[in-house]
Motif scaffolding. Structure first.
Motif, PDB file in Angstrom:
ATOM      1  N   GLY A  47      -0.059   7.660   3.735  1.00  0.00           N
ATOM      2  CA  GLY A  47      -0.186   6.694   4.818  1.00  0.00           C
ATOM      3  C   GLY A  47      -1.430   6.909   5.660  1.00  0.00           C
ATOM      4  O   GLY A  47      -2.069   5.944   6.093  1.00  0.00           O
ATOM      5  N   TRP A  48      -1.806   8.171   5.893  1.00  0.00           N
ATOM      6  CA  TRP A  48      -2.987   8.407   6.737  1.00  0.00           C
ATOM      7  C   TRP A  48      -4.237   7.835   6.098  1.00  0.00           C
ATOM      8  O   TRP A  48      -5.163   7.406   6.794  1.00  0.00           O
ATOM      9  CB  TRP A  48      -3.163   9.895   7.070  1.00  0.00           C
ATOM     10  CG  TRP A  48      -3.413  10.804   5.898  1.00  0.00           C
ATOM     11  CD1 TRP A  48      -2.501  11.563   5.238  1.00  0.00           C
ATOM     12  CD2 TRP A  48      -4.686  11.064   5.258  1.00  0.00           C
ATOM     13  NE1 TRP A  48      -3.108  12.266   4.214  1.00  0.00           N
ATOM     14  CE2 TRP A  48      -4.435  11.979   4.214  1.00  0.00           C
ATOM     15  CE3 TRP A  48      -5.984  10.608   5.461  1.00  0.00           C
ATOM     16  CZ2 TRP A  48      -5.458  12.447   3.367  1.00  0.00           C
ATOM     17  CZ3 TRP A  48      -6.996  11.080   4.619  1.00  0.00           C
ATOM     18  CH2 TRP A  48      -6.730  11.982   3.585  1.00  0.00           C
ATOM     19  N   VAL A  50      -4.342   5.093   4.224  1.00  0.00           N
ATOM     20  CA  VAL A  50      -4.294   3.639   4.469  1.00  0.00           C
ATOM     21  C   VAL A  50      -4.916   3.363   5.838  1.00  0.00           C
ATOM     22  O   VAL A  50      -5.776   2.474   5.985  1.00  0.00           O
ATOM     23  CB  VAL A  50      -2.837   3.113   4.442  1.00  0.00           C
ATOM     24  CG1 VAL A  50      -2.801   1.630   4.795  1.00  0.00           C
ATOM     25  CG2 VAL A  50      -2.183   3.369   3.092  1.00  0.00           C
ATOM     26  N   GLU A  51      -4.510   4.145   6.829  1.00  0.00           N
ATOM     27  CA  GLU A  51      -5.016   3.935   8.200  1.00  0.00           C
ATOM     28  C   GLU A  51      -6.521   4.173   8.271  1.00  0.00           C
ATOM     29  O   GLU A  51      -7.256   3.424   8.927  1.00  0.00           O
ATOM     30  CB  GLU A  51      -4.293   4.868   9.182  1.00  0.00           C
ATOM     31  CG  GLU A  51      -2.843   4.507   9.406  1.00  0.00           C
ATOM     32  CD  GLU A  51      -2.657   3.026   9.741  1.00  0.00           C
ATOM     33  OE1 GLU A  51      -3.432   2.485  10.564  1.00  0.00           O
ATOM     34  OE2 GLU A  51      -1.757   2.397   9.159  1.00  0.00           O
ATOM     35  N   ARG A  54      -8.287   1.227   6.784  1.00  0.00           N
ATOM     36  CA  ARG A  54      -8.235   0.053   7.683  1.00  0.00           C
ATOM     37  C   ARG A  54      -9.242   0.187   8.803  1.00  0.00           C
ATOM     38  O   ARG A  54      -9.909  -0.791   9.181  1.00  0.00           O
ATOM     39  CB  ARG A  54      -6.824  -0.093   8.273  1.00  0.00           C
ATOM     40  CG  ARG A  54      -5.842  -0.607   7.245  1.00  0.00           C
ATOM     41  CD  ARG A  54      -4.478  -0.814   7.864  1.00  0.00           C
ATOM     42  NE  ARG A  54      -3.586  -1.369   6.853  1.00  0.00           N
ATOM     43  CZ  ARG A  54      -2.271  -1.333   6.914  1.00  0.00           C
ATOM     44  NH1 ARG A  54      -1.667  -0.765   7.956  1.00  0.00           N
ATOM     45  NH2 ARG A  54      -1.563  -1.862   5.948  1.00  0.00           N
ATOM     46  N   ARG A  55      -9.379   1.410   9.338  1.00  0.00           N
ATOM     47  CA  ARG A  55     -10.360   1.614  10.417  1.00  0.00           C
ATOM     48  C   ARG A  55     -11.772   1.368   9.896  1.00  0.00           C
ATOM     49  O   ARG A  55     -12.633   0.841  10.609  1.00  0.00           O
ATOM     50  CB  ARG A  55     -10.220   3.016  10.987  1.00  0.00           C
ATOM     51  CG  ARG A  55      -9.086   3.087  12.005  1.00  0.00           C
ATOM     52  CD  ARG A  55      -8.694   4.511  12.370  1.00  0.00           C
ATOM     53  NE  ARG A  55      -9.845   5.343  12.693  1.00  0.00           N
ATOM     54  CZ  ARG A  55      -9.867   6.672  12.561  1.00  0.00           C
ATOM     55  NH1 ARG A  55      -8.809   7.316  12.105  1.00  0.00           N
ATOM     56  NH2 ARG A  55     -10.944   7.354  12.874  1.00  0.00           N
ATOM     57  N   GLN A  68      -5.860  -5.658   8.817  1.00  0.00           N
ATOM     58  CA  GLN A  68      -4.437  -5.972   8.969  1.00  0.00           C
ATOM     59  C   GLN A  68      -3.658  -6.191   7.672  1.00  0.00           C
ATOM     60  O   GLN A  68      -2.578  -5.666   7.495  1.00  0.00           O
ATOM     61  CB  GLN A  68      -4.284  -7.236   9.822  1.00  0.00           C
ATOM     62  CG  GLN A  68      -3.856  -6.923  11.227  1.00  0.00           C
ATOM     63  CD  GLN A  68      -4.075  -8.101  12.166  1.00  0.00           C
ATOM     64  OE1 GLN A  68      -4.107  -9.261  11.745  1.00  0.00           O
ATOM     65  NE2 GLN A  68      -4.230  -7.794  13.436  1.00  0.00           N
ATOM     66  N   THR A  71      -3.750  -3.210   2.210  1.00  0.00           N
ATOM     67  CA  THR A  71      -2.983  -1.990   1.934  1.00  0.00           C
ATOM     68  C   THR A  71      -3.400  -1.425   0.585  1.00  0.00           C
ATOM     69  O   THR A  71      -2.957  -1.893  -0.462  1.00  0.00           O
ATOM     70  CB  THR A  71      -1.466  -2.268   1.963  1.00  0.00           C
ATOM     71  OG1 THR A  71      -1.144  -2.880   3.216  1.00  0.00           O
ATOM     72  CG2 THR A  71      -0.670  -0.978   1.830  1.00  0.00           C
TER      73      THR A  71
END
Ligand SMILES: O=C(O)CCC(=O)C(=O)O
Ligand SMILES: [Fe+2]
Length: 177
Positions: A47-48, A50-51, A54-55, A68, A71
């Motif tokens: 998950g980290w 993915v974040e 996105r950033r 947004q 994924t």
């Protein structure tokens, strides 16, 4: 699955070493188990990451909404040691045109960013240093690209690598299951 030099169908072996998460890439498709390595499932996509991806999109597009609906479900982690390089290619085994986010760690490289039609010129050479993010999106998503050269000994010791270059490309496979 362990990191290894990927074997190509015509008998060649890549100089770059690769390990995958989420989905396993083998030339030229994605599978859930590393059939061509050890038959084991690959590690899950964290998950980290993915974040982080996105950033990167928010920054690259200067748009707070850019990440947004994105994924990633696979990443290829490439390690360049010694003379390792990567020939001009397109990332086209994904069934999605969502952007690819690339993160570089370790030695600086020459990253060759070409055009969508041919693996030849025109291209632009850029240096990717440790911590750099590169986004291939929109009209650039299927551009040919490669790494003709890594500059040995250029990494900041604080990056945590004794030598070589790591590159992580986060991708959306467009696959399910
Ligand atoms: O190492 C890089 O910067 C690019 C890697 C790449 O093109 C790939 O994994 O498909
Ligand atoms: Fe690529």
């Amino acid at each position: 699955m362990p990191i290894r030099h990927t074997r190509l169908p015509r008998g060649g072996v890549m100089s770059v070493q690769t390990v995958c998460i989420g989905w396993h890439w083998q030339p030229y498709r994605y599978t859930r188990v590393a059939e061509d390595v050890n038959g084991r499932p690959v590690a899950p996509f964290p998950g980290w990451m993915v974040e982080l991806g996105r950033r990167a999109l928010v920054e690259a597009y200067q748009d707070p909404a850019a990440g947004q609906d994105w994924t990633p479900d696979t990443a290829l982690i490439n390690f360049y040691q010694g003379e390792a390089k990567l020939g001009m290619h397109q990332d086209k085994d994904e069934k999605s045109d969502a952007p690819v986010v690339s993160l570089s760690i370790g030695d600086t490289c020459v990253f060759r960013f070409g055009n969508t039609e041919t693996r030849t010129r025109p291209w632009t050479d850029v240096e990717l240093a440790s911590g750099d993010l590169f986004v291939f999106g929109g009209p650039s998503r299927f551009a040919y690209h490669g790494v003709p050269k890594v500059r040995p000994g250029t990494c900041d010791p604080a990056c945590g690598l004794a030598g070589g270059r790591l590159n992580i490309t986060m991708r959306v496979t467009g696959l399910s299951g």
